[in-house]
Design an enzyme around this catalytic site. Sequence first.
Site, mmCIF file in Angstrom:
data_model
loop_
_atom_site.group_PDB
_atom_site.id
_atom_site.type_symbol
_atom_site.label_atom_id
_atom_site.label_comp_id
_atom_site.label_asym_id
_atom_site.label_seq_id
_atom_site.Cartn_x
_atom_site.Cartn_y
_atom_site.Cartn_z
ATOM 1 N N LYS A 14 4.631 1.222 -0.022
ATOM 2 C CA LYS A 14 4.777 1.318 -1.485
ATOM 3 C C LYS A 14 3.491 1.824 -2.148
ATOM 4 O O LYS A 14 3.541 2.697 -3.004
ATOM 5 C CB LYS A 14 5.139 -0.052 -2.084
ATOM 6 C CG LYS A 14 6.439 -0.648 -1.558
ATOM 7 C CD LYS A 14 6.804 -1.932 -2.294
ATOM 8 C CE LYS A 14 5.885 -3.098 -2.023
ATOM 9 N NZ LYS A 14 6.004 -3.681 -0.676
ATOM 10 N N ARG A 89 10.264 -8.760 -7.488
ATOM 11 C CA ARG A 89 10.435 -9.284 -6.136
ATOM 12 C C ARG A 89 11.492 -10.378 -6.079
ATOM 13 O O ARG A 89 11.750 -10.924 -5.006
ATOM 14 C CB ARG A 89 9.112 -9.879 -5.666
ATOM 15 C CG ARG A 89 8.286 -8.971 -4.780
ATOM 16 C CD ARG A 89 6.997 -9.716 -4.475
ATOM 17 N NE ARG A 89 6.434 -9.349 -3.213
ATOM 18 C CZ ARG A 89 5.479 -8.425 -3.070
ATOM 19 N NH1 ARG A 89 5.052 -7.739 -4.091
ATOM 20 N NH2 ARG A 89 4.978 -8.200 -1.892
ATOM 21 N N ARG A 128 -3.432 -2.704 9.320
ATOM 22 C CA ARG A 128 -4.079 -2.753 8.003
ATOM 23 C C ARG A 128 -5.022 -3.953 7.920
ATOM 24 O O ARG A 128 -6.128 -3.855 7.388
ATOM 25 C CB ARG A 128 -3.020 -2.829 6.887
ATOM 26 C CG ARG A 128 -3.620 -2.715 5.495
ATOM 27 C CD ARG A 128 -2.559 -2.583 4.421
ATOM 28 N NE ARG A 128 -1.904 -3.846 4.136
ATOM 29 C CZ ARG A 128 -0.887 -3.991 3.295
ATOM 30 N NH1 ARG A 128 -0.380 -2.938 2.674
ATOM 31 N NH2 ARG A 128 -0.353 -5.161 3.072
ATOM 32 N N ARG A 134 -7.803 -7.549 4.875
ATOM 33 C CA ARG A 134 -6.959 -8.274 3.913
ATOM 34 C C ARG A 134 -6.490 -9.584 4.535
ATOM 35 O O ARG A 134 -5.858 -9.569 5.602
ATOM 36 C CB ARG A 134 -5.768 -7.388 3.522
ATOM 37 C CG ARG A 134 -5.484 -7.438 2.036
ATOM 38 C CD ARG A 134 -4.357 -6.533 1.677
ATOM 39 N NE ARG A 134 -3.127 -7.284 1.513
ATOM 40 C CZ ARG A 134 -2.042 -6.793 0.943
ATOM 41 N NH1 ARG A 134 -2.035 -5.555 0.506
ATOM 42 N NH2 ARG A 134 -0.976 -7.543 0.828
ATOM 43 N N ARG A 145 5.725 -13.715 5.148
ATOM 44 C CA ARG A 145 6.031 -12.755 4.070
ATOM 45 C C ARG A 145 7.349 -12.038 4.338
ATOM 46 O O ARG A 145 8.096 -11.728 3.413
ATOM 47 C CB ARG A 145 4.889 -11.754 3.917
ATOM 48 C CG ARG A 145 3.682 -12.363 3.199
ATOM 49 C CD ARG A 145 2.383 -11.679 3.551
ATOM 50 N NE ARG A 145 2.319 -10.307 3.088
ATOM 51 C CZ ARG A 145 1.521 -9.379 3.626
ATOM 52 N NH1 ARG A 145 0.736 -9.683 4.642
ATOM 53 N NH2 ARG A 145 1.526 -8.159 3.141
HETATM 54 P P1 ADP Z 1 2.856 -6.488 0.263
HETATM 55 O O1 ADP Z 1 3.908 -5.693 -0.420
HETATM 56 O O2 ADP Z 1 2.164 -5.763 1.348
HETATM 57 O O3 ADP Z 1 3.313 -7.852 0.658
HETATM 58 P P2 ADP Z 1 1.406 -6.922 -2.270
HETATM 59 O O4 ADP Z 1 0.014 -6.472 -2.442
HETATM 60 O O5 ADP Z 1 2.466 -6.239 -3.061
HETATM 61 O O6 ADP Z 1 1.657 -6.776 -0.715
HETATM 62 O O7 ADP Z 1 1.515 -8.484 -2.557
HETATM 63 C C1 ADP Z 1 0.664 -9.424 -1.941
HETATM 64 C C2 ADP Z 1 1.043 -10.857 -2.347
HETATM 65 O O8 ADP Z 1 0.884 -11.022 -3.773
HETATM 66 C C3 ADP Z 1 2.480 -11.264 -2.073
HETATM 67 O O9 ADP Z 1 2.672 -11.710 -0.744
HETATM 68 C C4 ADP Z 1 2.671 -12.395 -3.123
HETATM 69 O O10 ADP Z 1 2.062 -13.591 -2.704
HETATM 70 C C5 ADP Z 1 1.888 -11.895 -4.320
HETATM 71 N N1 ADP Z 1 2.753 -11.103 -5.238
HETATM 72 C C6 ADP Z 1 2.664 -9.755 -5.470
HETATM 73 N N2 ADP Z 1 3.625 -9.341 -6.323
HETATM 74 C C7 ADP Z 1 4.359 -10.444 -6.643
HETATM 75 C C8 ADP Z 1 5.504 -10.683 -7.450
HETATM 76 N N3 ADP Z 1 6.112 -9.687 -8.121
HETATM 77 N N4 ADP Z 1 5.990 -11.951 -7.532
HETATM 78 C C9 ADP Z 1 5.401 -12.955 -6.888
HETATM 79 N N5 ADP Z 1 4.332 -12.815 -6.098
HETATM 80 C C10 ADP Z 1 3.793 -11.578 -5.956
#
Ligand code: ADP
Length: 189
Positions: A14, A89, A128, A134, A145
């Site tokens: 993404k 999400r 990654r 990270r 996740r």
């Molecule tokens: P990825 O898509 O690789 O899991 P992100 O950087 O989008 O990574 O998100 C990392 C973390 O941030 C998620 O695992 C969650 O804990 C939190 N997070 C991000 N976006 C949201 C969201 N829209 N709602 C709830 N938690 C979120």
Amino acid sequence: MLNIVIFGAPGSGKGTQSERIVAKYGVNHISTGDVLRAQIKAGTELGMTAKGYIDQGQLLPDELIIDILAQTLDGFKDSKGVIFDGFPRTIAQAEALKKMLAERGQEVSIMLDLDVPEDELMTRLIKRGQESGRADDNEETIKKRLVVYHSQTSPLIDWYKNDGKYQHINGLGTMEGIFAEIAEAIDKI
Ligand code: ADP
């Protein structure tokens, strides 16, 4: 206004594809993950709360993330549109986004679902984690996740199909090839 939801499991690409979309279409970019990581780095109260959830591979509460999103959205002036990366999400977040945009006389133009097989997601995220350090890109947290993705996030596929905005994208292949498919879908809107 071009309002794009870029959707997919963790590791589906993404962030990478969002950068290309921003470069080609000149839209603003909101990555909720990036916002939260910046807050953690700055040591804010929100950052500390976020860290607890992120390290456990869990989602932050909807109200909190919806609030952050509304504030970021209000910060964009004279925008050509927005790419929403990592949001929504959950169904509650999708409903909140719909309402937020409707209040501004707008709507989601398209939802791009980057579809990548699970074994490939795992390989990409482990890599990654090694390269970027990270904290949530370790095998145990990645597994959590992915479980969260399947239970709380993937129902959005049907939600956006019902809303008439869904577009499948094959997330396997070269970054250029994937972007070409994305651009073709956007150009058809
Ligand atoms: P990825 O898509 O690789 O899991 P992100 O950087 O989008 O990574 O998100 C990392 C973390 O941030 C998620 O695992 C969650 O804990 C939190 N997070 C991000 N976006 C949201 C969201 N829209 N709602 C709830 N938690 C979120």
